[in-house]
Design a protein around this motif. Structure first.
Motif, PDB file in Angstrom:
ATOM      1  N   VAL A 625      39.834  56.029  57.130  1.00 41.72           N
ATOM      2  CA  VAL A 625      40.422  57.286  56.666  1.00 41.72           C
ATOM      3  C   VAL A 625      41.071  57.107  55.304  1.00 41.72           C
ATOM      4  O   VAL A 625      40.928  57.926  54.392  1.00 41.72           O
ATOM      5  CB  VAL A 625      41.453  57.810  57.697  1.00 41.72           C
ATOM      6  CG1 VAL A 625      42.201  59.010  57.143  1.00 41.72           C
ATOM      7  CG2 VAL A 625      40.761  58.179  58.995  1.00 41.72           C
ATOM      8  N   ARG A 626      41.820  56.012  55.137  1.00 38.68           N
ATOM      9  CA  ARG A 626      42.493  55.776  53.859  1.00 38.68           C
ATOM     10  C   ARG A 626      41.493  55.613  52.724  1.00 38.68           C
ATOM     11  O   ARG A 626      41.737  56.039  51.586  1.00 38.68           O
ATOM     12  CB  ARG A 626      43.379  54.534  53.957  1.00 38.68           C
ATOM     13  CG  ARG A 626      44.591  54.705  54.851  1.00 38.68           C
ATOM     14  CD  ARG A 626      45.498  53.491  54.764  1.00 38.68           C
ATOM     15  NE  ARG A 626      46.016  53.322  53.409  1.00 38.68           N
ATOM     16  CZ  ARG A 626      46.734  52.264  53.024  1.00 38.68           C
ATOM     17  NH1 ARG A 626      47.002  51.288  53.894  1.00 38.68           N
ATOM     18  NH2 ARG A 626      47.183  52.181  51.790  1.00 38.68           N
ATOM     19  N   SER A 627      40.347  54.997  53.014  1.00 34.63           N
ATOM     20  CA  SER A 627      39.310  54.833  51.990  1.00 34.63           C
ATOM     21  C   SER A 627      38.801  56.201  51.525  1.00 34.63           C
ATOM     22  O   SER A 627      38.618  56.442  50.326  1.00 34.63           O
ATOM     23  CB  SER A 627      38.155  53.993  52.537  1.00 34.63           C
ATOM     24  OG  SER A 627      37.093  53.928  51.598  1.00 34.63           O
ATOM     25  N   GLY A 628      38.584  57.110  52.512  1.00 33.65           N
ATOM     26  CA  GLY A 628      38.146  58.450  52.142  1.00 33.65           C
ATOM     27  C   GLY A 628      39.191  59.183  51.316  1.00 33.65           C
ATOM     28  O   GLY A 628      38.874  59.876  50.336  1.00 33.65           O
ATOM     29  N   ILE A 629      40.453  59.028  51.704  1.00 37.84           N
ATOM     30  CA  ILE A 629      41.533  59.674  50.944  1.00 37.84           C
ATOM     31  C   ILE A 629      41.623  59.100  49.540  1.00 37.84           C
ATOM     32  O   ILE A 629      41.847  59.815  48.565  1.00 37.84           O
ATOM     33  CB  ILE A 629      42.864  59.521  51.696  1.00 37.84           C
ATOM     34  CG1 ILE A 629      42.822  60.297  53.020  1.00 37.84           C
ATOM     35  CG2 ILE A 629      44.034  60.018  50.841  1.00 37.84           C
ATOM     36  CD1 ILE A 629      44.038  60.079  53.893  1.00 37.84           C
ATOM     37  N   ASP A 630      41.445  57.775  49.409  1.00 41.33           N
ATOM     38  CA  ASP A 630      41.498  57.135  48.094  1.00 41.33           C
ATOM     39  C   ASP A 630      40.404  57.660  47.177  1.00 41.33           C
ATOM     40  O   ASP A 630      40.634  57.884  45.972  1.00 41.33           O
ATOM     41  CB  ASP A 630      41.368  55.617  48.232  1.00 41.33           C
ATOM     42  CG  ASP A 630      42.632  54.972  48.808  1.00 41.33           C
ATOM     43  OD1 ASP A 630      43.687  55.644  48.776  1.00 41.33           O
ATOM     44  OD2 ASP A 630      42.552  53.833  49.279  1.00 41.33           O
ATOM     45  N   LYS A 631      39.203  57.853  47.714  1.00 34.43           N
ATOM     46  CA  LYS A 631      38.116  58.390  46.894  1.00 34.43           C
ATOM     47  C   LYS A 631      38.449  59.788  46.383  1.00 34.43           C
ATOM     48  O   LYS A 631      38.218  60.115  45.210  1.00 34.43           O
ATOM     49  CB  LYS A 631      36.817  58.428  47.709  1.00 34.43           C
ATOM     50  CG  LYS A 631      36.242  57.055  48.020  1.00 34.43           C
ATOM     51  CD  LYS A 631      34.967  57.173  48.852  1.00 34.43           C
ATOM     52  CE  LYS A 631      34.409  55.790  49.198  1.00 34.43           C
ATOM     53  NZ  LYS A 631      33.196  55.875  50.057  1.00 34.43           N
ATOM     54  N   ILE A 632      38.995  60.599  47.284  1.00 34.19           N
ATOM     55  CA  ILE A 632      39.384  61.953  46.882  1.00 34.19           C
ATOM     56  C   ILE A 632      40.493  61.891  45.850  1.00 34.19           C
ATOM     57  O   ILE A 632      40.496  62.629  44.852  1.00 34.19           O
ATOM     58  CB  ILE A 632      39.825  62.760  48.121  1.00 34.19           C
ATOM     59  CG1 ILE A 632      38.646  62.939  49.085  1.00 34.19           C
ATOM     60  CG2 ILE A 632      40.391  64.122  47.704  1.00 34.19           C
ATOM     61  CD1 ILE A 632      39.034  63.545  50.413  1.00 34.19           C
ATOM     62  N   SER A 633      41.463  60.993  46.068  1.00 36.36           N
ATOM     63  CA  SER A 633      42.588  60.866  45.139  1.00 36.36           C
ATOM     64  C   SER A 633      42.105  60.478  43.744  1.00 36.36           C
ATOM     65  O   SER A 633      42.573  61.006  42.731  1.00 36.36           O
ATOM     66  CB  SER A 633      43.585  59.827  45.670  1.00 36.36           C
ATOM     67  OG  SER A 633      44.654  59.652  44.764  1.00 36.36           O
ATOM     68  N   ARG A 634      41.122  59.519  43.675  1.00 33.20           N
ATOM     69  CA  ARG A 634      40.603  59.109  42.361  1.00 33.20           C
ATOM     70  C   ARG A 634      39.866  60.249  41.673  1.00 33.20           C
ATOM     71  O   ARG A 634      39.963  60.426  40.456  1.00 33.20           O
ATOM     72  CB  ARG A 634      39.689  57.894  42.534  1.00 33.20           C
ATOM     73  CG  ARG A 634      40.446  56.599  42.878  1.00 33.20           C
ATOM     74  CD  ARG A 634      39.568  55.373  42.693  1.00 33.20           C
ATOM     75  NE  ARG A 634      38.449  55.368  43.639  1.00 33.20           N
ATOM     76  CZ  ARG A 634      38.514  54.828  44.858  1.00 33.20           C
ATOM     77  NH1 ARG A 634      39.647  54.266  45.273  1.00 33.20           N
ATOM     78  NH2 ARG A 634      37.459  54.843  45.650  1.00 33.20           N
ATOM     79  N   LYS A 635      39.107  61.017  42.464  1.00 32.98           N
ATOM     80  CA  LYS A 635      38.389  62.154  41.892  1.00 32.98           C
ATOM     81  C   LYS A 635      39.369  63.165  41.306  1.00 32.98           C
ATOM     82  O   LYS A 635      39.191  63.661  40.176  1.00 32.98           O
ATOM     83  CB  LYS A 635      37.531  62.815  42.972  1.00 32.98           C
ATOM     84  CG  LYS A 635      36.842  64.105  42.540  1.00 32.98           C
ATOM     85  CD  LYS A 635      35.818  63.856  41.450  1.00 32.98           C
ATOM     86  CE  LYS A 635      34.609  63.118  42.009  1.00 32.98           C
ATOM     87  NZ  LYS A 635      33.536  62.966  40.967  1.00 32.98           N
ATOM     88  N   LEU A 636      40.440  63.485  42.040  1.00 31.19           N
ATOM     89  CA  LEU A 636      41.445  64.425  41.532  1.00 31.19           C
ATOM     90  C   LEU A 636      42.132  63.870  40.288  1.00 31.19           C
ATOM     91  O   LEU A 636      42.421  64.606  39.341  1.00 31.19           O
ATOM     92  CB  LEU A 636      42.480  64.715  42.628  1.00 31.19           C
ATOM     93  CG  LEU A 636      41.958  65.427  43.875  1.00 31.19           C
ATOM     94  CD1 LEU A 636      43.091  65.596  44.892  1.00 31.19           C
ATOM     95  CD2 LEU A 636      41.373  66.784  43.533  1.00 31.19           C
ATOM     96  N   ALA A 637      42.397  62.561  40.306  1.00 33.90           N
ATOM     97  CA  ALA A 637      43.034  61.941  39.133  1.00 33.90           C
ATOM     98  C   ALA A 637      42.129  62.048  37.906  1.00 33.90           C
ATOM     99  O   ALA A 637      42.606  62.293  36.783  1.00 33.90           O
ATOM    100  CB  ALA A 637      43.360  60.483  39.422  1.00 33.90           C
ATOM    101  N   ASP A 638      40.805  61.878  38.098  1.00 36.45           N
ATOM    102  CA  ASP A 638      39.861  62.017  36.976  1.00 36.45           C
ATOM    103  C   ASP A 638      39.931  63.424  36.394  1.00 36.45           C
ATOM    104  O   ASP A 638      39.907  63.596  35.165  1.00 36.45           O
ATOM    105  CB  ASP A 638      38.436  61.718  37.452  1.00 36.45           C
ATOM    106  CG  ASP A 638      38.242  60.231  37.765  1.00 36.45           C
ATOM    107  OD1 ASP A 638      39.075  59.423  37.306  1.00 36.45           O
ATOM    108  OD2 ASP A 638      37.270  59.903  38.474  1.00 36.45           O
ATOM    109  N   TRP A 639      39.992  64.438  37.273  1.00 33.36           N
ATOM    110  CA  TRP A 639      40.080  65.821  36.784  1.00 33.36           C
ATOM    111  C   TRP A 639      41.361  66.023  35.981  1.00 33.36           C
ATOM    112  O   TRP A 639      41.366  66.666  34.933  1.00 33.36           O
ATOM    113  CB  TRP A 639      40.050  66.804  37.947  1.00 33.36           C
ATOM    114  CG  TRP A 639      38.739  66.828  38.694  1.00 33.36           C
ATOM    115  CD1 TRP A 639      37.578  66.223  38.338  1.00 33.36           C
ATOM    116  CD2 TRP A 639      38.490  67.468  39.934  1.00 33.36           C
ATOM    117  NE1 TRP A 639      36.601  66.448  39.261  1.00 33.36           N
ATOM    118  CE2 TRP A 639      37.136  67.220  40.269  1.00 33.36           C
ATOM    119  CE3 TRP A 639      39.256  68.222  40.810  1.00 33.36           C
ATOM    120  CZ2 TRP A 639      36.550  67.712  41.432  1.00 33.36           C
ATOM    121  CZ3 TRP A 639      38.682  68.714  41.968  1.00 33.36           C
ATOM    122  CH2 TRP A 639      37.339  68.465  42.274  1.00 33.36           C
ATOM    123  N   GLY A 640      42.450  65.485  36.487  1.00 33.19           N
ATOM    124  CA  GLY A 640      43.717  65.631  35.786  1.00 33.19           C
ATOM    125  C   GLY A 640      43.696  64.930  34.429  1.00 33.19           C
ATOM    126  O   GLY A 640      44.186  65.465  33.432  1.00 33.19           O
TER     127      GLY A 640
END
Length: 662
Positions: A625-640
């Motif tokens: 689960v944490r791996s999936g959250i980390d991927k989403i977090s990195r994607k959001l960080a890229d957008w920011g």
């Protein structure tokens, strides 16, 4: 850290050495009891107080010249003395717990048999409180919960182990009456001020409040044996031979106390003893030195305001009945509320509270302000103060139903506080609502039609809503805010904040000024009462469907667009479509947080501690689960990062153009 290790921290030879107290003679206890009779105390309270005093002869002499403590509503008669700590318990309805307290209204059919009512004044004018509970186990559990929470949130046992209790506790007799337990009332000595201190004392000594209340409180011999056990230890070994932990316990064996032995109410105020006690607590804690926090303060003020509204004065009758007071306070079950004739719909209760505390003109304002001043001594309470108190009363059953989930309550509290600052609320009639009133009133459809007529006459659009529009706005706002998907949010939040910075009041007024908005508000109330999701409707009240064939959910962005002179359409591309998808993203994050909290709430066994917080969870499952959250977090960080870089580039272009370099 062990008791010994904790005590060693303070065993530097400078700690307090208490006097070598002795267990008082039973004759001295009996003489003090005789002196206490005639002061308005019950027989049980007299016995408990006389037994609790370390030096009965000294207190008996002080009874001839008591100290007087002025509180709002009357004067408390005080005697300063020392009490055995094995005779005092924390206030079972400690106001510090207000923000997490559960209420019968909102507990459902289970109706929370363990809910504890507020203490009331004992019959007569004596300085004694009385509380009714269904069974001794109810009070025993509450006392233990209060102790554990206070020890956790405000631990003082290390300091007390070194110096004892320095500031006196304010102690009040209270009798407990059991509804389903054939036994004489149980007398307690509770702390109106000092619950954290006495809880830390009990933690240090290993005392259980339930044992103090129901064993030592009923068995004088058992009580004296417990006290004498510690006294004989000091006598046998001598102070210098005691271990640091033993010295810490003996320092906590007695506590200084200001015992309330009398009460004289102000003739004009007509305040009863329990109200005077709450006023004293409020002036001690809701004001400095340690405020309880705004939500807790508003709850405490709410009870004080209800007291003010329910008590007649020399020139005015009571503003609300005692039954209404209990309904507003949330201390009755839904079944009891129905038997009293109150509406089953929570929006009607919300509107009644709003009308009672905020409507009715100057007369109501004075009564509400009087209640606020009884706790805070604030001479000029603002309208915002009254709104915040009303909202806290409204949210009591909501918080209970949602198990006091802060992430649910906090944003809704903020939006309701803004929504109910609608200025037109002051014009709501003081006698009754148009719809949902006890004994009649209009139907919801009649309220809708009256609001439609006001909108057709231009009310609202000209700057001020009519009475029917206002009442419908108050009721619709309740469901638009408390729904899982909030259809009304504060300015500066939500997907539409970039284009629409109108206040919550401005959005409500714009909505109720239009025919479609009145119809929408009516449908919101109707759906809310049925427990159904809130959907958008057209001018005829027909639910609007999406391109996929489902009903369009009512959201803050949709409401703001629809009642801002624009036509809201579901965009398929561009910034509007992206904003709609972003709203789904944020909602999913909120749902994830709620799901984690719900999992943490699963107990090892019914009534036990959290399973995952005690035993953890499968490491591999968590890592996935944490791996999936980390991927989403990195994607959001890229957008920011991309948006930040573009903004910097735009600012650079502007600077260059301004400098004439292009």
């Amino acid at each position: 850290m062990t008791d010994e290790a904790t005590a060693e921290l303070f065993d530097d030879g400078t700690g307090w050495q208490p006097e070598p107290y002795a267990l008082p003679r039973t004759a001295a206890v009996a003489n003090l009891a005789a002196a206490l009779f005639g002061r308005g105390l019950s027989e049980e309270a007299v016995e408990a107080l006389a037994r609790a005093v370390v030096q009965p002869d000294d207190m008996r002499r002080k009874l001839t010249d008591v100290n007087k403590l002025r509180v709002q509503g009357g004067t408390l008669h005080i005697v300063e003395t020392r009490l055995w700590s094995a005779s005092v318990v924390p206030h079972p309805a400690n106001p510090r717990e207000y923000g997490r307290r559960s209420y019968a209204l909102g507990a459902g059919s289970a109706a929370a048999p363990g809910l504890l009512p507020e203490p009331e004044s004992a019959p007569g004018d004596g300085p004694e409180l009385r509380i009714r509970v269904s069974h001794p186990s109810v009070l025993a559990q509450r006392l233990e919960e209060a102790k554990q929470r206070l020890v956790k949130e405000n631990p003082l046992d290390d300091d007390i182990a070194a110096e004892g209790v320095l500031q006196p506790l304010t102690v009040i007799p209270m009798t407990v009456h059991h509804e389903s337990f054939a036994h004489r009332p149980t007398a307690l000595l509770i702390t109106a001020d000092g619950s954290s201190r006495i809880s830390s004392v009990h933690e240090l000594l290993g005392f259980l409040p339930a044992v103090i209340a129901y064993q030592w409180g009923r068995d004088a011999r058992a009580f004296r044996r417990e006290v004498n056990r510690w006294l004989r230890l000091a006598q046998k070994q001598g102070w210098d031979s005691l271990s640091p932990a033993e010295k810490g316990k003996l320092r906590a064996l007695t506590v200084p106390a200001r015992v309330v032995v009398g009460f004289v109410p102000d003739v004009r105020a007509g305040v009863r003893f329990h109200t005077a006690v709450r006023n004293f607590i409020g002036l001690t804690h809701i004001r400095p030195p340690k405020p309880y926090g705004s939500a807790v303060e508003n709850e405490a003020k709410g009870d004080a305001v209800l007291d003010s509204l329910a008590e007649p004065t020399r020139s005015r009758p009571a503003r609300i009945t005692l039954q209404e007071k209990r309904w507003f306070a949330g201390v009755i079950t839904e079944q009891e509320a129905a038997e009293e004739g109150f509406s089953q719909h929570w929006d009607v209760r919300a509107a009644e509270i709003v009308r009672t505390l905020l409507g009715g003109g100057v007369g109501t304002t004075r009564r509400v302000n009087a209640g606020i001043r009884s706790l805070t001594a604030k001479q000029r309470p603002r309208r915002e103060d009254r709104v915040d108190i009303a909202v806290e009363l409204i949210l009591r059953p909501v918080r209970t139903e949602k198990n006091n989930a802060l992430q649910y309550t906090r944003p809704r509290r903020a939006v309701l506080q803004r929504a109910y600052r609608l200025p037109e609320i002051v014009d709501l009639p003081a006698d009754a609502l148009l719809e949902g009133a006890i004994g009649g009133g209009q139907s919801l459809e009649e309220l809708r039609d009256a609001a439609l007529k006001e909108a057709a006459e231009g009310l609202g659009a000209s700057g001020r809503l009519g009475i029917a529009q206002t009442e419908l706005a108050v009721k619709a706002a309740y469901y638009m805010v408390t729904a899982d998907t909030m259809a009304l949010q504060t300015e500066g939040s939500g997907a539409a904040r970039a284009e629409d910075s109108r206040s919550t009041v401005g959005v409500l007024r714009a909505m109720l000024s239009q025919q479609r908005g009145v119809i929408q508000a009516y449908e919101v109330v109707r759906a809310g009462r049925l427990g159904s999701p809130l959907h958008e409707v057209d001018e005829e009240g027909t639910p609007v469907r999406t391109a996929e064939g489902g009903y369009r959910e009512l959201t803050d962005a949709l409401v703001r667009h629809t009642y801002n002179g624009e036509t809201f359409t579901a965009a398929a591309a561009g910034l509007p479509a992206a904003r709609a998808r972003w709203a789904t993203v944020t909602k999913s994050v909120e749902n994830l947080g709620q799901a984690v909290q719900h999992m943490a709430a699963v107990p090892v066994y019914e009534g036990g501690e959290s399973l995952v917080e005690r035993e953890g969870w499968d490491v591999r499952a968590i890592e996935e689960v944490r791996s999936g959250i980390d991927k989403i977090s990195r994607k959001l960080a890229d957008w920011g990062d991309l948006q930040h870089a573009q903004n910097n580039e735009e600012e650079k272009d502007v600077d260059l153009d301004a400098a004439g370099l292009w």
